[in-house]
Design an enzyme around this catalytic site. Structure first.
Site, PDB file in Angstrom:
ATOM      1  N   GLU A 158       0.835  -1.216   0.000  1.00 32.98           N
ATOM      2  CA  GLU A 158       0.000   0.000   0.000  1.00 32.98           C
ATOM      3  C   GLU A 158       0.862   1.255   0.000  1.00 32.98           C
ATOM      4  OE1 GLU A 158      -2.924   0.014   3.214  1.00 32.98           O
ATOM      5  OE2 GLU A 158      -4.492  -0.484   1.801  1.00 32.98           O
ATOM      6  N   HIS A 182       7.143 -26.659  -2.370  1.00 31.95           N
ATOM      7  CA  HIS A 182       6.423 -27.723  -3.071  1.00 31.95           C
ATOM      8  C   HIS A 182       5.297 -27.142  -3.913  1.00 31.95           C
ATOM      9  CE1 HIS A 182       8.518 -30.874  -0.729  1.00 31.95           C
ATOM     10  NE2 HIS A 182       8.645 -29.854   0.116  1.00 31.95           N
ATOM     11  N   LYS A 214     -13.982   0.909  -3.776  1.00 38.52           N
ATOM     12  CA  LYS A 214     -15.083   1.287  -2.877  1.00 38.52           C
ATOM     13  C   LYS A 214     -16.164   2.035  -3.648  1.00 38.52           C
ATOM     14  CE  LYS A 214     -12.377   1.711   1.352  1.00 38.52           C
ATOM     15  NZ  LYS A 214     -11.820   2.633   2.330  1.00 38.52           N
TER      16      LYS A 214
END
Ligand code: PA5
Length: 430
Positions: free
Chosen positions: A283, A304, A418
């Site tokens: 961020e 793996h 948003k």
């Protein structure tokens, strides 16, 4: 103090360029110290370590001790910087499968109805002795309006008010000093409140009540954690070399077109911390088309899976490994009579030693495969050194992001989803 090992990294950069990058890092460090860089109103994460508020730390520790006496469950309701720090510290310092103290659960960090539905059922199920569970809730939101958190808070607090006569004392809010819907609710209901200082953004807030109350309830010694961070702060103010080196190296990687920093550890306890750094870096640096994508890998599990890609995929990554020097436990491979499983060569060996060999082998292999590996070294995994590591990363993030000429303290891009979501949900802006 936190150490940085660049031995498996430096050969990937030119010596002269590294020296200039160190000078550049030093200028960025000065911008942080002098408060002259972009977003300099948001440097409170340094201020609180320069002037520790012991009274507040005590108040939190005392409140947490009372909650620990009474609570079966403590819910941390928050998202992003309002929960990753607490989770990182609890995962790192609490023993797995350890039932001492209240069970710490998380909510408000996504919008899964299924999760919340099951959480509500779990809260309402009586204990094995038939008694109801004693639940406490800490809602954490600086803005006081983040949807994920607000919805979970509404759901849990509605039930708490119906179920407990003393719900008001069981609900604790951590938010900005004024403003926001949450502050209105606090005033109406009289919940206890902790303040997130104005000059500290969410992802830099772990050493405020945001992180300190939940981890203290979980049994972490917050004085030691906090003063670990203070000691790293004081050390780095005088001698920031480790921060400058790591920042300069990341900067050169970015400049050379590297796209990813794979952040990992061979200690599963530190994966929550890796998630916290992922948010802190992501961020802070991911703006204006810049930034190294912070990808998280948990070893040896991920050897793996994405280990294949790190070893032989597109050569566009560097790697950062958190390394703990001292064994986290003395647990050994049990000795057995027959060697049918062909493991007797490891009889009585510490798991720590085996893990260390896996780590060193991986560093060698990744380095030979063309991936620069930086090791961030701590001697012991305890509250003091975790506090040091937290401040080290906060400072690295600020210095390195300043080197990119980016403001590390805002997150304008988070608003885009948003706005689109609220449009779809038909939110009335009034
Ligand atoms: O770092 C940040 O500022 C964000 O990650 C916030 O912590 C996150 O969006 C939650 O915001 P709030 O605490 O306002 O609910």
């Amino acid at each position: 103090m936190i150490n940085v090992d660049l031995r498996e990294a430096l050969e990937f950069v030119d010596e002269g360029e590294f020296k200039s990058a160190l000078d550049h890092a030093n200028s960025a460090f000065k911008q942080v110290v002098e408060g002259t860089g972009p977003g300099s109103d948001w440097l409170g994460w340094r201020r609180i370590l320069a002037e520790p508020n012991d009274a507040e730390i005590d108040r939190i520790a005392q409140h947490a001790a009372k909650i620990r006496e009474d609570a079966d469950i403590f819910i941390v309701c928050g998202i992003g910087g309002s929960f990753t720090g607490a989770k990182a510290i609890i995962d790192a310092l609490n023993l797995p499968f350890n039932s001492k103290g209240p069970e710490v659960l998380f909510a408000g960090h996504h919008m899964s109805g299924r999760y919340l539905e099951q959480l509500m059922k779990y809260l309402q199920e009586p204990k094995s002795d038939g008694e109801p569970k004693s639940v406490y809730l800490n809602v954490i939101s600086k803005s006081g309006s983040t949807l994920e958190t607000a919805l979970a808070f509404r759901t849990i607090r509605k039930w708490m008010h119906e179920f407990y006569d003393d719900a008001n004392k069981r609900i604790i809010a951590t938010t900005g000093e004024t403003g926001g819907v949450l502050n209105k609710i606090i005033e109406e209901e009289g919940y206890s409140k902790y303040i997130i200082p104005e000059d500290i953004g969410g992802r830099y807030s772990v050493l405020t009540p945001v992180g300190l109350l939940p981890v203290s309830v979980a049994g972490v010694d917050i004085q030691t954690l906090y003063y670990g961070a203070v000691s790293e702060y004081e050390h780095l103010e005088k001698d920031p070399e480790t921060v400058l080196e790591y920042s300069a190296f990341r900067y050169l990687m970015h400049k050379e077109g590297v796209a990813l920093d794979v952040i990992g550890s061979f200690e599963p306890e530190l994966m929550g911390f890796a998630d916290w750094t992922q948010q802190l870096l992501g961020e802070s640096e991911g703006k204006e088309g810049k930034g190294l994508f912070p990808a998280v890998a948990g070893y040896s599990t991920d050897l793996h899976s994405i280990g294949q890609m790190i070893q032989q995929g597109q050569r566009n990554m560097m790697e950062t490994l958190f390394v703990v020097d001292s064994p986290l436990s003395q647990f050994k491979v049990p000795k057995v009579e027959s060697d049918t499983d062909q493991l007797c060569y490891l009889d009585n060996k510490l798991f720590h030693e085996i893990n260390k060999s896996a780590q060193e082998g991986t560093v060698q292999a990744h380095h030979e495969g063309g991936v620069p590996v930086v090791k961030i070294l701590i001697e012991k995994l305890n509250a003091q050194q975790l506090g040091q590591l937290i401040y080290f990363y906060e400072l690295v993030t600020a210095v390195y992001v300043y080197m990119l000429s980016v403001n590390p303290f805002n997150q304008p891009g988070v608003e885009n989803y948003k706005q689109a979501m609220y449009r779809l949900l038909g939110k009335n802006d009034n």
